[in-house]
Write an enzyme that holds these catalytic residues in place. Sequence first.
Site, PDB file in Angstrom:
ATOM      1  N   ASP A  36       1.037  -1.372   0.123  1.00  0.00           N
ATOM      2  CA  ASP A  36       0.062   0.106   0.070  1.00  0.00           C
ATOM      3  C   ASP A  36       0.897   1.022  -0.003  1.00  0.00           C
ATOM      4  OD1 ASP A  36       0.901  -0.627   2.626  1.00  0.00           O
ATOM      5  OD2 ASP A  36      -0.506   0.539   3.570  1.00  0.00           O
TER       6      ASP A  36
ATOM      7  N   SER B  13       2.157   4.759  -0.742  1.00  0.00           N
ATOM      8  CA  SER B  13       1.607   5.946  -1.273  1.00  0.00           C
ATOM      9  C   SER B  13       2.523   6.153  -2.352  1.00  0.00           C
ATOM     10  CB  SER B  13       1.733   7.007  -0.273  1.00  0.00           C
ATOM     11  OG  SER B  13       2.811   7.161   0.012  1.00  0.00           O
TER      12      SER B  13
ATOM     13  N   THR C  12       6.184   7.295  -1.531  1.00  0.00           N
ATOM     14  CA  THR C  12       6.978   6.045  -1.066  1.00  0.00           C
ATOM     15  C   THR C  12       7.488   5.087  -2.139  1.00  0.00           C
ATOM     16  OG1 THR C  12       5.662   6.444   1.029  1.00  0.00           O
ATOM     17  CG2 THR C  12       7.053   4.221   0.709  1.00  0.00           C
TER      18      THR C  12
ATOM     19  N   LYS D   1      -5.334   1.031   2.360  1.00  0.00           N
ATOM     20  CA  LYS D   1      -4.780   2.036   3.275  1.00  0.00           C
ATOM     21  C   LYS D   1      -5.574   3.214   3.232  1.00  0.00           C
ATOM     22  CE  LYS D   1      -1.033   5.195   3.024  1.00  0.00           C
ATOM     23  NZ  LYS D   1      -0.163   5.021   4.338  1.00  0.00           N
TER      24      LYS D   1
ATOM     25  N   GLU E 100      -2.518   0.328  13.356  1.00  0.00           N
ATOM     26  CA  GLU E 100      -0.971   0.616  13.124  1.00  0.00           C
ATOM     27  C   GLU E 100      -0.370   1.642  13.901  1.00  0.00           C
ATOM     28  OE1 GLU E 100       0.709   0.473   9.196  1.00  0.00           O
ATOM     29  OE2 GLU E 100       2.650   0.301  10.012  1.00  0.00           O
TER      30      GLU E 100
ATOM     31  N   LYS F 135      -1.246  -3.737  14.239  1.00  0.00           N
ATOM     32  CA  LYS F 135      -0.019  -3.827  13.371  1.00  0.00           C
ATOM     33  C   LYS F 135       0.971  -3.006  14.124  1.00  0.00           C
ATOM     34  CE  LYS F 135       1.876  -3.123   8.946  1.00  0.00           C
ATOM     35  NZ  LYS F 135       1.822  -3.108   7.342  1.00  0.00           N
TER      36      LYS F 135
ATOM     37  N   GLY G 285       9.293  -2.309   9.129  1.00  0.00           N
ATOM     38  CA  GLY G 285       9.952  -0.936   9.544  1.00  0.00           C
ATOM     39  C   GLY G 285      11.393  -0.848   9.298  1.00  0.00           C
ATOM     40  N   GLY G 286      11.787  -1.367   8.337  1.00  0.00           N
ATOM     41  CA  GLY G 286      13.449  -1.166   8.096  1.00  0.00           C
ATOM     42  C   GLY G 286      14.192  -2.198   8.340  1.00  0.00           C
TER      43      GLY G 286
ATOM     44  N   GLY H 235       6.159  -4.835   4.513  1.00  0.00           N
ATOM     45  CA  GLY H 235       6.221  -4.270   3.046  1.00  0.00           C
ATOM     46  C   GLY H 235       7.158  -4.501   2.658  1.00  0.00           C
TER      47      GLY H 235
END
Length: 338
Positions: free
Chosen positions: A24, A26, A29, A97, A178, A220, A263-264, A292
């Site tokens: 999702d 955007s 991103t 989202k 989230e 989440k 988260g990276g 993601g």
Amino acid sequence: MDNDRLRSVANAIVTREKGVLAADESAPTIRKRFDSVGVESTEENRRRYREILFTTAGIERHIGGVILFDETLRQSTRDGTPFARLLSDRGIIPGIKVDKGARELALYPGEKIAEGLDGLRERLVEYRQLGAEFAKWRAVIEIDGHDMPSPFGIRANAHALARYAALCQELDIVPIVEPEVLMDGAHGIDRCEEVTSGVLQAVFSELDAHRVLFEGMLLKPNMVIAGKRCDRCSSVEQVAEATIRCMTRYVPAAVPGIVFLSGGQSAEDATDHLNAMNRMGPHPWQVSFSYGRALQAPVLAAWKGDESNLESARHALAKRCLLNGLARQGKYARYMEA
Ligand code: 13P
């Protein structure tokens, strides 16, 4: 509000070895992600890329739901099948989202608040017609020293998350709530646990006040983990233990599933942490993923926008789905990455 329907959709998303593919991103991103592999972010390239993800063979064994962006929910495969229908036909629940991104929280320099509540009821009605059965709202909490986040910043984001979740349930849409405590920063794992604990306490208190049905939602959260610039690394076991301790204290057992964001973290670390948490089970809720980057980074690296890389891109996604499916059962080991 149909409680049985909410319960059954929430449970279906996290059933057995399944989790969520967060696709999702955007527009800004996805542009950043495409830039990293030299692909121009045009509407058609975004469509082509998402078609690769959603048509990969076998992902339905480990993916119970896919989160889409507004544009993607309106797009179709090359041969004209709407993505939402394609996913449903494969037994994967489509979601959307719905927050409009995090903006500066007025008078609280450095803190953010997710926007998008105005008109949300009407947008949810349309998304429901387009096939979305669940929705996601992301609140962003940044750690900076001892003063950030402020108690007010946490409360404001928790309140917005709860208003969103209540609106979703009113329309029989399962909310994925989230609250993301960012990994950016030099803080240690203890500070992350302290902030995540405060955030979860505030979020569940607001959800309760807004009469949200815990059985018909998913959480989440971030894992409890040191900041990316912290020089004291935590072991896989330390992350798993701190995260499960924090969730056990603050997440009601009535919530059917916790679907962690990555988260990276690297794809491998995110899978390893999920595996270690499931090995500590059984837990009152399903311990799953809604990744993601940790699902897609290897896919993008393999694809690079080139049609001749299609099969290796699909292979990369199938591999991550399989390994996270194993991690859901505590059966993953690092050597399987080879
Ligand atoms: P990451 O797993 O890349 O953190 O993305 C999950 C997500 O949906 C962020 O909102």
